[in-house]
Design an enzyme around this catalytic site. Structure first.
Site, mmCIF file in Angstrom:
data_model
loop_
_atom_site.group_PDB
_atom_site.id
_atom_site.type_symbol
_atom_site.label_atom_id
_atom_site.label_comp_id
_atom_site.label_asym_id
_atom_site.label_seq_id
_atom_site.Cartn_x
_atom_site.Cartn_y
_atom_site.Cartn_z
ATOM 1 N N LYS A 1 73.219 -35.767 -21.275
ATOM 2 C CA LYS A 1 71.773 -35.739 -21.037
ATOM 3 C C LYS A 1 71.360 -36.732 -19.938
ATOM 4 O O LYS A 1 72.160 -37.546 -19.490
ATOM 5 C CB LYS A 1 71.024 -36.030 -22.336
HETATM 6 C C1 LIG Z 1 67.602 -27.612 -26.137
HETATM 7 C C2 LIG Z 1 68.402 -28.524 -26.996
HETATM 8 N N1 LIG Z 1 67.887 -28.920 -28.165
HETATM 9 C C3 LIG Z 1 68.553 -29.754 -28.983
HETATM 10 C C4 LIG Z 1 69.797 -30.233 -28.640
HETATM 11 C C5 LIG Z 1 70.521 -31.104 -29.612
HETATM 12 O O1 LIG Z 1 70.707 -32.366 -29.130
HETATM 13 P P1 LIG Z 1 71.697 -33.379 -29.905
HETATM 14 O O2 LIG Z 1 73.073 -33.049 -29.449
HETATM 15 O O3 LIG Z 1 71.236 -34.728 -29.446
HETATM 16 O O4 LIG Z 1 71.510 -33.160 -31.350
HETATM 17 C C6 LIG Z 1 70.374 -29.864 -27.431
HETATM 18 C C7 LIG Z 1 71.688 -30.391 -27.083
HETATM 19 O O5 LIG Z 1 72.380 -30.026 -26.201
HETATM 20 C C8 LIG Z 1 69.665 -28.975 -26.588
HETATM 21 O O6 LIG Z 1 70.189 -28.568 -25.429
#
Ligand SMILES: Cc1ncc(COP(=O)(O)O)c(C=O)c1O
Length: 379
Positions: A181
């Site tokens: 990210k």
């Molecule tokens: C659109 C979206 N929402 C939620 C997430 C979930 O993030 P995390 O891996 O921090 O739980 C991601 C992760 O890639 C994502 O791309």
């Protein structure tokens, strides 16, 4: 040439900040987390931020904090990572998909009212690839139907649309600090909100529902804690927060480099009939989390493989989630129900995009894409 899909941007200053925490007594949720939360709120221009272990946890807790649960429906998009819809299932609610716009891959606000039923409690829009959804329209729909809006802003920390930032019109916005990210601590997340009561509740929900965290129990005279609600174990720790502090200071500098690269990609592919590039709207600043091209669905996988053979790291963000086995089997979703999301999901390729990507590497990627798609049909 070998161009990784992602190279992180951790600096010596970031490492020094982590070492400072490691040399201190307190590793779990404490002052460093509090400091990060405050700075993150200031960056966004909102009032409260609660640090957690992932965006998935942030989505889960936000839904819980607003009392969404069994028997409720939550409207969301099938063009996202599975965690968006999975979080809805975690609280016992049902994800109800609405198709997306072909030019942005964001949820199509015009279709939302058609999906609202008496059980609908919330809308969970995703700001795809860093471009925000039409939050003004979504807020208007939410107001008319008395719905909560939880923004999935995993891609969108730096974004702005119509002068609106994440967490401004939504009841809560959820962020990710996962490994790839825009700022990262390997795994991490946060919820930002202007609702003080919800922020307090989220702080309890991220730690088993306990009335006091370790930082409050062990400073000064020991104070007992109570369990006020059923919570989860999702608290961000000081090591994670330390890694994020200086990245947040540099977030706009890193964004500028991704913006520059994205514009070079856009310019290179704009007149190429085999490649479609999603649009950043004129009133919108994309956080530029990912750069995605669409190619002929029949040639997508072979294009991916040929780019890999040329040493280029690529990804698919995302295949439409209603077509994944669990969603098909559990909810009876079928191909044809959300045609725009399906088309994007079948055509999409994500190219490398990060501040450390060099100009000569960008040129190499562009040349490779053009050569590989030359034999494909028009998109
Ligand atoms: C659109 C979206 N929402 C939620 C997430 C979930 O993030 P995390 O891996 O921090 O739980 C991601 C992760 O890639 C994502 O791309």
């Amino acid at each position: 040439m070998k161009i990784e899909f992602y190279r992180h941007n951790i600096s010596q200053k970031d490492i020094d900040n982590v070492v400072k925490v490691l040399n201190s007594i307190f590793l779990t949720t404490g002052e460093t987390v509090g400091g990060f939360e405050e700075r993150f709120s200031r960056y966004l221009g909102c009032q409260h931020t609660v640090g957690v272990t992932s965006c998935t946890a942030a989505l889960h807790l936000s839904l819980l904090a607003y009392g969404i649960g069994s028997g409720d429906e939550v409207i969301t998009t099938p063009m996202t990572f599975i965690s968006t819809a999975n979080a809805i299932i975690y609280v016992g609610a049902t994800p109800v998909f609405v198709d997306v716009e072909p030019e942005t891959a964001n949820i199509d606000a015009e279709l939302i009212e058609g999906a609202i039923t008496p059980r609908t409690r919330a809308i969970l829009p995703v700001h795809m690839y860093g471009q925000m959804c039409d939050m003004k329209k979504l807020r208007e729909i939410a107001r008319r139907h008395k719905l909560i809006i939880i923004e999935d802003a995993a891609h969108a920390i730096e974004a702005k649309r119509d002068g609106i930032r994440p967490a401004e019109l939504g009841d809560a916005a959820c962020f990710s600090f996962y490994a790839t990210k825009n700022i990262t601590c390997g795994e991490g997340g946060a919820i930002s909100t202007n609702n003080a009561e919800i922020a307090e509740k989220l702080k309890k929900l991220r730690l088993h529902g306990m009335s006091r965290g370790a930082a409050e129990r062990y400073t000064e005279r020991y104070k007992h804690w109570d369990m006020e609600m059923l919570g989860w174990k999702y608290n961000m720790n000081n090591i994670q927060a330390a890694l994020l502090l200086d990245q947040l200071v540099n977030i706009d500098k890193y964004w500028r480099r991704r913006e520059e690269i994205s514009r070079v990609y856009e310019g290179a592919f704009q007149d190429n009939p085999q490649v479609k590039v999603l649009k950043v709207l004129p009133n919108s600043k994309s956080a530029r989390y990912a750069f995605t091209i669409l190619v002929s669905p029949e040639k997508r996988d072979s294009t991916l493989w040929q780019l890999q053979e040329r040493g280029i790291g690529v990804a698919v963000n995302f295949r439409a989630i209603h077509l994944l086995t669990y969603y098909r089997q559990t909810y009876g979703y079928k191909r044809g129900m959300f045609p725009v999301a399906e088309k994007i999901g079948d055509s999409t390729i994500t190219l490398p995009l990060y501040p450390k990507l060099r100009d000569d590497e960008v040129e190499y990627i562009i040349r490779a894409v053009k050569e590989v798609v030359a034999s494909s049909g028009k998109f």
